[in-house]
Design a protein around this motif. Structure first.
Motif, PDB file in Angstrom:
ATOM      1  N   ALA A  21      14.879  27.782  20.147  1.00  0.00           N
ATOM      2  CA  ALA A  21      14.306  28.103  21.005  1.00  0.00           C
ATOM      3  C   ALA A  21      12.857  27.599  20.432  1.00  0.00           C
ATOM      4  N   PHE A  22      12.461  27.391  18.908  1.00  0.00           N
ATOM      5  CA  PHE A  22      10.804  27.126  18.723  1.00  0.00           C
ATOM      6  C   PHE A  22      11.175  25.504  18.971  1.00  0.00           C
ATOM      7  N   ILE A  23      11.880  24.697  19.047  1.00  0.00           N
ATOM      8  CA  ILE A  23      12.302  23.011  19.225  1.00  0.00           C
ATOM      9  C   ILE A  23      12.017  23.276  20.247  1.00  0.00           C
ATOM     10  N   GLY A  24      12.722  23.531  21.084  1.00  0.00           N
ATOM     11  CA  GLY A  24      12.800  23.419  22.720  1.00  0.00           C
ATOM     12  C   GLY A  24      11.163  23.293  23.742  1.00  0.00           C
ATOM     13  N   ARG A  25      10.599  24.361  23.065  1.00  0.00           N
ATOM     14  CA  ARG A  25       9.482  24.968  22.981  1.00  0.00           C
ATOM     15  C   ARG A  25       8.203  23.859  22.379  1.00  0.00           C
ATOM     16  N   LEU A  26       8.761  23.070  21.813  1.00  0.00           N
ATOM     17  CA  LEU A  26       7.789  21.293  21.225  1.00  0.00           C
ATOM     18  C   LEU A  26       8.646  20.489  22.351  1.00  0.00           C
ATOM     19  N   LEU A  27       9.897  20.357  22.027  1.00  0.00           N
ATOM     20  CA  LEU A  27       9.545  19.420  23.398  1.00  0.00           C
ATOM     21  C   LEU A  27       9.450  19.170  24.531  1.00  0.00           C
ATOM     22  N   PRO A  28       9.229  17.863  25.785  1.00  0.00           N
ATOM     23  CA  PRO A  28       9.597  18.182  26.702  1.00  0.00           C
ATOM     24  C   PRO A  28      10.506  19.253  27.674  1.00  0.00           C
ATOM     25  N   GLU A  29      10.624  19.284  28.909  1.00  0.00           N
ATOM     26  CA  GLU A  29      11.734  19.881  29.539  1.00  0.00           C
ATOM     27  C   GLU A  29      11.695  19.420  30.320  1.00  0.00           C
ATOM     28  N   GLY A  30      13.663  19.199  30.618  1.00  0.00           N
ATOM     29  CA  GLY A  30      14.027  18.994  31.770  1.00  0.00           C
ATOM     30  C   GLY A  30      15.026  18.003  30.208  1.00  0.00           C
ATOM     31  N   THR A  31      16.122  17.229  30.736  1.00  0.00           N
ATOM     32  CA  THR A  31      17.124  16.415  29.816  1.00  0.00           C
ATOM     33  C   THR A  31      16.267  15.062  28.545  1.00  0.00           C
ATOM     34  N   VAL A  32      15.345  15.026  28.960  1.00  0.00           N
ATOM     35  CA  VAL A  32      14.788  14.615  27.922  1.00  0.00           C
ATOM     36  C   VAL A  32      15.324  15.081  26.469  1.00  0.00           C
ATOM     37  N   GLY A  33      14.063  16.187  26.328  1.00  0.00           N
ATOM     38  CA  GLY A  33      14.897  17.304  25.377  1.00  0.00           C
ATOM     39  C   GLY A  33      15.732  17.415  25.368  1.00  0.00           C
TER      40      GLY A  33
END
Length: 195
Positions: A21-33
């Motif tokens: 969840a933490f890293i998901g907030r840092l990465l861009p939305e969608g499949t690239v993240g």
């Protein structure tokens, strides 16, 4: 966690989800993240904290090092003299045993002399380590020392300890004597005398 080890992040399911969840907030939305997460984070074990760098562990480690240092004791001058650490045993007091040392010193002295041929003799003499050289006393306050010749076994600040051709161990006190030695064809006279 045990002391001296790293506590691994992601060792429980709850921690894995929190990291995701933490890293998901840092990465861009969608499949690239998602691709970036799977490629760089998902299969890795991340260190949460380094126990070695915590203050309590550092203090304990410092106390342990201090105890070890206190237990190691160096021999003092009195103990060195009492235990005769610096004495050369009788069976090793033979002139012939030290001739290879002298030959090695000759090659060393020639290499130093060849490095700077334009130097003055006294500068060269100050640079050389005399252990292994053959020295001869040419002038001395004690007339009995004049003519003494031998291989230097120990060169200290104030003395030369030499072994003579007669297998006698002698100590030359530098401030009372002038000594001569040779480097190939070059003869150097070195005076330490004080009047």
């Amino acid at each position: 966690s045990p002391p001296g080890r790293w506590r691994m992040l992601g060792s429980t399911a709850k921690e894995k989800e929190a990291v995701r969840a933490f890293i998901g907030r840092l990465l861009p939305e969608g499949t690239v993240g998602d691709v970036a997460y799977k490629k760089k984070v998902a299969s890795k074990v991340l260190a949460l904290e380094n126990v070695i760098r915590t203050p309590s562990f550092a203090k304990a480690n410092q106390r342990r090092r201090m105890r070890q240092a206190a237990s190691v004791q160096l021999a003092g001058a009195r103990e060195v003299k009492m235990r005769k650490f610096n004495e050369i045993p009788k069976e090793a007091q033979k002139y012939s045993l030290y001739l290879p040392l002298h030959q090695q010193w000759c090659s060393y002295a020639k290499s130093v002399a060849n490095k700077a041929p334009g130097r003055k003799r006294d500068e060269l003499a100050l640079q050389l380590d005399m252990t292994g050289s053959i020295v001869e006393v040419v002038r001395c306050r004690d007339p009995g020392m004049v003519g003494l010749r031998g291989i230097v076994l120990r060169d200290t600040k104030n003395t030369f300890e030499v072994i003579t051709e007669e297998d006698q161990l002698s100590t030359i006190i530098k401030r009372f004597c002038t000594v001569a030695y040779s480097i190939g064809e070059l003869r150097i006279i070195q005076s330490h005398m004080t009047l």
